[in-house]
Design a protein around this motif. Structure first.
Motif, PDB file in Angstrom:
ATOM      1  N   LYS A  70       0.813  -1.222   0.000  1.00 47.36           N
ATOM      2  CA  LYS A  70       0.000   0.000   0.000  1.00 47.36           C
ATOM      3  C   LYS A  70       0.848   1.275   0.000  1.00 47.36           C
ATOM      4  N   TRP A  71       2.171   1.146   0.234  1.00 49.08           N
ATOM      5  CA  TRP A  71       3.029   2.327   0.304  1.00 49.08           C
ATOM      6  C   TRP A  71       3.866   2.477  -0.957  1.00 49.08           C
ATOM      7  N   THR A  72       4.424   3.687  -1.132  1.00 47.45           N
ATOM      8  CA  THR A  72       5.330   3.912  -2.258  1.00 47.45           C
ATOM      9  C   THR A  72       6.662   3.227  -1.981  1.00 47.45           C
ATOM     10  N   ALA A  73       7.401   2.940  -3.041  1.00 50.33           N
ATOM     11  CA  ALA A  73       8.631   2.148  -2.921  1.00 50.33           C
ATOM     12  C   ALA A  73       9.657   2.804  -2.008  1.00 50.33           C
ATOM     13  N   GLU A  74       9.808   4.143  -2.114  1.00 48.09           N
ATOM     14  CA  GLU A  74      10.833   4.801  -1.299  1.00 48.09           C
ATOM     15  C   GLU A  74      10.486   4.729   0.193  1.00 48.09           C
ATOM     16  N   LYS A  75       9.195   4.803   0.527  1.00 49.45           N
ATOM     17  CA  LYS A  75       8.786   4.682   1.931  1.00 49.45           C
ATOM     18  C   LYS A  75       9.015   3.266   2.441  1.00 49.45           C
ATOM     19  N   VAL A  76       8.702   2.288   1.598  1.00 59.26           N
ATOM     20  CA  VAL A  76       8.897   0.893   1.993  1.00 59.26           C
ATOM     21  C   VAL A  76      10.363   0.626   2.303  1.00 59.26           C
ATOM     22  N   LEU A  77      11.249   1.083   1.422  1.00 68.41           N
ATOM     23  CA  LEU A  77      12.686   0.869   1.626  1.00 68.41           C
ATOM     24  C   LEU A  77      13.161   1.543   2.914  1.00 68.41           C
ATOM     25  N   LEU A  78      12.649   2.732   3.182  1.00 72.75           N
ATOM     26  CA  LEU A  78      13.024   3.447   4.401  1.00 72.75           C
ATOM     27  C   LEU A  78      12.538   2.693   5.641  1.00 72.75           C
ATOM     28  N   TYR A  79      11.292   2.254   5.631  1.00 71.55           N
ATOM     29  CA  TYR A  79      10.739   1.539   6.794  1.00 71.55           C
ATOM     30  C   TYR A  79      11.460   0.212   7.025  1.00 71.55           C
ATOM     31  N   LEU A  80      11.815  -0.472   5.932  1.00 71.18           N
ATOM     32  CA  LEU A  80      12.556  -1.736   6.064  1.00 71.18           C
ATOM     33  C   LEU A  80      13.908  -1.501   6.723  1.00 71.18           C
ATOM     34  N   MET A  81      14.556  -0.394   6.348  1.00 66.96           N
ATOM     35  CA  MET A  81      15.864  -0.111   6.922  1.00 66.96           C
ATOM     36  C   MET A  81      15.749   0.359   8.368  1.00 66.96           C
TER      37      MET A  81
END
Length: 400
Positions: A70-81
């Protein structure tokens, strides 16, 4: 058309994430005795921390990718990190077997999703026809970690306490978070799809063959790499301190092989590049098994095997993405789970003949068999595609 400077920075951010992931995945192997001593457990028990991380990767790759849809790719990558950084840092403060086992499992959860989503993002950041080079840039972080990060983390862990190694991972995570926040461009959210529509690509039988190929074929590398220490010392006769240098040599080979694989994916098509790389892996693993007693030859082959083995990484990732239209991020993440299953299965299968008394060179022979099975699977998919293309051509002609 040149790659925008901002896109280059975004690729560096992905590479930094790869560096941190490679560091935490492999540094534990170098500090295992220190961790065991610090927590007052046996070395075999400490080995469970490696398995816990791998299990986290296998579980987290599809889970986190689905949740993050449901999120944009850049947000997903940030949250994963953010998740990765938090639990690797907490690992440094673990004071018992149970707590570290728990933190290692949680640390592994974002691994597959980061690489899987990152590979798709890297392709979008690249200029036309250069997706392979962009994906290889991300994976370069992992290979460089084996050359610089793991030896440094192992040294610090030996001399200043194993917790320092995990704090080092936490620092890399913070730097990665900042680089993603400031350098990663905004990606428009994907159109919302139902679970059925979003998973259409997973219905392709070829995709599952490729994921199995990753598990078995790359298991050939891990069958050899898991027993590199006794191969170097007990078979080739080197001193114990040479093992660290041998792992750096293997890491240098991985760095070079990573970019060779990207070039191969451009020269041929990705799946053909996979078949070629795995075929060469069969040969070099067989040669290594027969010349490993030579102290010089074993080091040369350590570099070559590292190079050949990692030339598979980018082409197989691209083949997975190309075969899973509509489910690219999920399939790409699942492929990272397959790499980790290859890690576990390769080490286990190679250990069987060793326990039966066939010696440490038998691990390379097991690796050659696994890589050979990978060749068979890649060729079978190539043939399936050719037959399908021929059938379509005949149907088109008959319809005229």
């Amino acid at each position: 058309m040149k790659l925008k400077a901002s896109n280059k920075k975004a690729l560096i951010a992905l590479a930094l994430g790869g560096f941190g992931i490679g560091l935490t995945e492999f540094v534990i192997m170098g500090i295992l005795p220190d961790v065991a001593s610090g927590l007052q457990i046996s070395i075999p028990q400490a080995g469970h921390f490696i398995a816990a991380y791998a299990l986290g990767v296998v579980v987290g790759a599809p889970l986190f990718t689905q949740i993050a849809g449901k999120w944009t790719a850049e947000k997903v990558l940030l949250y994963l990190m953010v998740w990765f950084t938090a639990f690797n840092t907490l690992s440094a403060f673990a004071d018992s077997y149970g707590s570290l086992l728990f933190y290692r499992f949680l640390s592994g959860l974002p691994h597959g999703a980061f690489f899987g989503i990152g590979a798709v993002v890297a392709g979008k950041l690249s200029k036309p026809g250069k997706a392979a080079q962009a994906i290889a840039t991300m994976f370069a972080g992992l290979t460089v970690a084996n050359v610089i990060g793991v030896p440094l983390g192992t040294y610090l862990g030996h001399h200043y306490g194993w917790s320092i190694s995990f704090l080092m991972v936490g620092v890399v995570g913070l730097i990665t978070m900042a680089s993603i926040y400031f350098w990663m461009p905004h990606f428009e959210p994907e159109p919302s799809k139902s679970n059925t529509e979003g998973n259409q690509g997973l219905k392709n039988m070829e995709l599952w063959i490729l994921i199995l190929l990753t598990t078995i074929g790359t298991g050939g590398f891990f069958a050899w790499y898991s027993y590199i220490a006794p191969l170097i010392t007990k078979v080739a006769g080197h001193a114990d301190n040479v093992v660290g240098y041998a792992m750096i040599i293997a890491g240098l080979g991985m760095v070079l092989g990573n970019f060779i694989g990207a070039k191969m994916a451009e020269w041929f098509y990705p799946l053909k590049a996979v078949a070629i790389s795995l075929s060469v892996m069969v040969v070099v693993l067989l040669v290594n098994a027969f010349v490993a007693s030579d102290p010089n030859a074993v080091l040369v082959l350590t570099f070559i095997i590292g190079m050949v083995s990692f030339s598979v990484a980018t082409p197989i990732q691209m083949a997975i993405i190309n075969t899973s239209k509509g489910s690219e991020m999920l399939a790409s993440s699942m492929n990272q789970s397959a790499f980790n299953m290859g890690n576990a299965s390769g080490a286990y299968l190679a250990g069987l003949p060793i326990t039966l008394g066939y010696g440490y060179t038998s691990a390379g022979l097991v690796g050659a068999v696994l890589a050979g099975l990978g060749v068979v699977m890649s060729v079978s998919v190539i043939i399936m595609r050719k037959n399908r293309s021929t059938k379509r051509g005949k149907m088109a002609l008959s319809g005229r």
